[in-house]
Design a protein around this motif. Structure first.
Motif, PDB file in Angstrom:
ATOM      1  N   CYS A 123      27.697 -94.696 -13.278  1.00  0.00           N
ATOM      2  CA  CYS A 123      28.428 -93.716 -12.421  1.00  0.00           C
ATOM      3  C   CYS A 123      29.986 -93.464 -12.409  1.00  0.00           C
ATOM      4  O   CYS A 123      30.514 -93.446 -13.371  1.00  0.00           O
ATOM      5  N   CYS A 145      24.805 -96.148  -7.135  1.00  0.00           N
ATOM      6  CA  CYS A 145      26.062 -96.790  -8.018  1.00  0.00           C
ATOM      7  C   CYS A 145      26.177 -98.501  -6.797  1.00  0.00           C
ATOM      8  O   CYS A 145      26.510 -98.727  -5.714  1.00  0.00           O
ATOM      9  N   CYS A 185      35.203 -96.256 -10.991  1.00  0.00           N
ATOM     10  CA  CYS A 185      34.302 -97.784 -10.834  1.00  0.00           C
ATOM     11  C   CYS A 185      34.265 -98.034 -12.246  1.00  0.00           C
ATOM     12  O   CYS A 185      33.146 -98.934 -12.746  1.00  0.00           O
ATOM     13  N   CYS A 237      30.065 -98.818  -6.025  1.00  0.00           N
ATOM     14  CA  CYS A 237      30.462 -97.856  -5.058  1.00  0.00           C
ATOM     15  C   CYS A 237      29.938 -97.129  -3.747  1.00  0.00           C
ATOM     16  O   CYS A 237      30.355 -96.769  -3.224  1.00  0.00           O
TER      17      CYS A 237
HETATM   18 ZN   LIG Z   1      30.690 -95.968  -8.437  1.00  0.00          ZN
END
Ligand SMILES: [Zn+2]
Lengths: 125, 209
Positions: A11, A102, A16, A105
């Motif tokens: 990501c 991802c 992240c 997130c």
């Molecule tokens: Zn992410």
């Protein structure tokens, strides 16, 4: 996007990067294409050393390919056919169109015409 | 500045620009040929993908310009090359660390010293400890005719790019590097210099960390 690349991309959202969930991405709605590439035994052997096997299994399952064994093959003792199969999966199998999400997130990335786009919208960049 | 005078320009000039950028530079080629078979690398600012042509390595090229990345995809696919391409920002390349990196004619487009150093630091962060990264930037000390645009020897300049077919003029922003400046930036970014020099109007440096 070759499957080997999925073993390296994560990501792009900065917050992240410290999360172990940002890799591998989750792949969905993927359309695959095959592209022939020359097989090189030593190349595949050296690449295999760098492969995160659980991450590769996660991605191949995402795209509906259950051909890979649970355990990473021992590249020093396996026969040539195993290496040829890995060549087919890692280098010759491409995601033409699809989505990557991802697991940390939920940000959605698109793959269009074999090109993944990791440019973020302004509010995330 | 970078949005208007770098990103938008490359997007607009991509097809013609790509036609003028086919020959790999000898020292970049040498650096790539020195990498072990099966090494994984990243090319930050890959443009038309001209360095994704050495099949003993797996080079992933990224660029902000989708138009250039589309050309890179087509070219590398026709050449049957190992490697791959994707679009991403040069300051945010979303990969886990790999064996080596190159960033050729890219860092000079960032318009502050802080962003140039950050760009080098980011590329280095994508290389495993002990791996090498190579950077090329345009030099202030140019010896050929192209330097005519800059008789006053300014470091921060707009360089016109004329599309021959349409005569359209696009101004690209460059920071022209002085001797040793790239070394200092690379060290400031946390790199240890392995090799450096001048080739064809450019300063280059090979860095490890
Ligand atoms: Zn992410």
């Amino acid at each position: 996007m070759k499957l080997l690349t999925t073993n390296f991309v994560q990501c792009a959202v900065k917050s992240c990067s410290s999360s172990s969930n940002c890799f591998p991405l989750h792949f969905t709605e993927c359309e695959l294409v095959h592209e022939d590439l020359e097989f090189d035994e030593d190349f595949i052997k050296n690449v295999m050393v760098k492969i995160d096997w659980p991450a590769l299994l996660s991605v191949t399952r995402d795209i509906g390919n259950n051909s890979l064994p649970e355990e990473k093959p021992n590249i020093e003792s396996c026969d040539e056919q195993v290496l040829r199969d890995l060549h087919l999966v890692l280098l010759e199998t491409q995601i033409k169109d699809g989505k990557m999400i991802c697991k940390n997130c939920d940000h959605l990335y698109h793959i269009k015409n074999t090109i993944p786009n990791f440019l973020l919208p302004p509010h995330l960049a | 500045m970078e949005e208007t005078h770098v990103h938008a320009v490359y997007e607009a000039i991509a097809p013609h620009f790509s036609n003028t950028r086919y020959k790999p530079w000898p020292l970049v080629e040498k650096f790539l040929l020195e990498q072990e078979k099966g090494s994984i690398g990243v090319d930050v600012g890959c443009g038309n993908g001209k360095y994704i042509r050495y099949n003993h390595v797996y080079l992933m090229g990224c660029d902000r310009s989708l138009n250039l990345v589309e050309i890179a995809r087509k070219e590398t696919s026709e050449r049957k090359n190992n490697g791959d391409v994707f679009t991403s920002d040069g300051l945010n390349v979303p990969i886990r660390p790999v064996d080596f990196a190159i960033s050729i004619a890219v860092i000079h487009h960032f318009h502050t010293p802080e962003r140039r150093i950050e760009a080098i630091r980011h590329v280095l962060s994508k290389v495993k400890k002990g791996g090498k990264a190579m950077f090329y930037v345009w030099a202030l000390e140019q010896k050929n005719a192209r330097a005519n645009f800059n008789v006053e020897k300014k470091q921060d300049v707009m360089v016109p790019y004329v599309v021959p077919t349409t005569k359209e003029v696009h101004e690209r922003y460059y920071h022209l590097y002085k001797e040793n400046e790239l070394l200092l930036d690379a060290q400031e970014a946390g790199g240890t210099i392995v090799d450096h020099g001048y080739e064809r109007d450019n300063w280059y440096v090979i860095v490890t960390h």
